[in-house]
Design a protein around this motif. Sequence first.
Motif, PDB file in Angstrom:
ATOM      1  N   GLY A 152       0.785  -1.223   0.000  1.00 31.95           N
ATOM      2  CA  GLY A 152       0.000   0.000   0.000  1.00 31.95           C
ATOM      3  C   GLY A 152       0.815   1.269   0.000  1.00 31.95           C
ATOM      4  N   ARG A 153       0.266   2.245   0.677  1.00 32.61           N
ATOM      5  CA  ARG A 153       0.853   3.586   0.728  1.00 32.61           C
ATOM      6  C   ARG A 153       0.818   4.049   2.181  1.00 32.61           C
ATOM      7  NH1 ARG A 153      -3.094   6.086  -1.838  1.00 32.61           N
ATOM      8  NH2 ARG A 153      -2.237   5.604  -3.864  1.00 32.61           N
ATOM      9  N   LEU A 154       1.877   4.739   2.589  1.00 30.29           N
ATOM     10  CA  LEU A 154       1.918   5.333   3.922  1.00 30.29           C
ATOM     11  C   LEU A 154       2.339   6.786   3.764  1.00 30.29           C
ATOM     12  CD1 LEU A 154       1.772   5.067   7.009  1.00 30.29           C
ATOM     13  CD2 LEU A 154       4.174   4.385   6.973  1.00 30.29           C
ATOM     14  N   ASP A 155       1.366   7.669   3.947  1.00 32.07           N
ATOM     15  CA  ASP A 155       1.602   9.109   3.873  1.00 32.07           C
ATOM     16  C   ASP A 155       1.730   9.611   5.299  1.00 32.07           C
ATOM     17  OD1 ASP A 155       1.580  11.847   3.547  1.00 32.07           O
ATOM     18  OD2 ASP A 155      -0.421  11.932   2.668  1.00 32.07           O
ATOM     19  N   MET A 156       2.934   9.946   5.697  1.00 35.38           N
ATOM     20  CA  MET A 156       3.195  10.335   7.086  1.00 35.38           C
ATOM     21  C   MET A 156       2.355  11.541   7.510  1.00 35.38           C
ATOM     22  SD  MET A 156       5.192   7.957   7.958  1.00 35.38           S
ATOM     23  CE  MET A 156       5.901   8.370   9.530  1.00 35.38           C
ATOM     24  N   ASP A 157       2.035  12.425   6.582  1.00 33.96           N
ATOM     25  CA  ASP A 157       1.243  13.614   6.925  1.00 33.96           C
ATOM     26  C   ASP A 157      -0.199  13.279   7.297  1.00 33.96           C
ATOM     27  OD1 ASP A 157       3.436  15.271   6.474  1.00 33.96           O
ATOM     28  OD2 ASP A 157       2.908  15.574   4.365  1.00 33.96           O
ATOM     29  N   SER A 158      -0.689  12.106   6.886  1.00 34.82           N
ATOM     30  CA  SER A 158      -2.076  11.738   7.183  1.00 34.82           C
ATOM     31  C   SER A 158      -2.202  10.952   8.491  1.00 34.82           C
ATOM     32  CB  SER A 158      -2.666  10.925   6.033  1.00 34.82           C
ATOM     33  OG  SER A 158      -2.046   9.659   5.953  1.00 34.82           O
ATOM     34  N   LEU A 159      -1.091  10.619   9.120  1.00 35.98           N
ATOM     35  CA  LEU A 159      -1.124   9.810  10.334  1.00 35.98           C
ATOM     36  C   LEU A 159      -1.335  10.657  11.568  1.00 35.98           C
ATOM     37  CD1 LEU A 159       1.919   7.440   9.691  1.00 35.98           C
ATOM     38  CD2 LEU A 159      -0.485   7.063   9.130  1.00 35.98           C
ATOM     39  N   GLY A 160      -1.983  10.070  12.532  1.00 38.94           N
ATOM     40  CA  GLY A 160      -2.133  10.713  13.825  1.00 38.94           C
ATOM     41  C   GLY A 160      -0.842  10.608  14.630  1.00 38.94           C
ATOM     42  N   TRP A 161      -0.793  11.376  15.679  1.00 39.09           N
ATOM     43  CA  TRP A 161       0.397  11.426  16.526  1.00 39.09           C
ATOM     44  C   TRP A 161       0.771  10.045  17.048  1.00 39.09           C
ATOM     45  CZ3 TRP A 161       0.961  10.095  21.654  1.00 39.09           C
ATOM     46  CH2 TRP A 161       2.166  10.450  22.239  1.00 39.09           C
TER      47      TRP A 161
END
Length: 172
Positions: free
Chosen positions: A111-120
């Motif tokens: 998949g994809r992991l967009d760090m900006d979309s993750l919660g703290w």
Amino acid sequence: MKGAIFYSGQYGSTAQYADWISEATGLPVFNIKHASVAPSEFDFLVLGSSVIIYKLTIRKWVAKHLPALLNRPVLLYTVSGAAPGPKLDGWVHDSLPASLVSHAEPFAFQGRLDMDSLGWWTRTVLNIGAMMNKDPEGRKDELHGFDYMDKSAIDPLVARISELTATPRDSI
């Protein structure tokens, strides 16, 4: 036979794969958070799940619907940063009942992991995991994100769905 796609995702990769599979097969797609139909209404099921912090996001829904799942063919696709192999297999075995793991046909997509979309919290757990990860490529992915989405990865799953839809209902 009549089938459907039920999926659980958190950041969009699993939904994207569900949409691609639906476009290729004509199967209806249901996000389990909003599904208004029961899995028992279909002859076979395609289940899609993100893997978040080593757990399948669909695990609670599976537990709730397990009897219906075990009475029909189930194709299970997982979406994660991990390539197919023992690590991913372990996460699946740790997240789902053994009866479903042995019953379902597995398909693994990256998949994809967009760090900006993750919660703290998720970012923190990934950072801790990266510190312990011995694989330099895995460490980089956990710290900076990745995009391994690949539409062609669905081809074997689409082929299997074609076989199932061509099968008469009374032969399962």
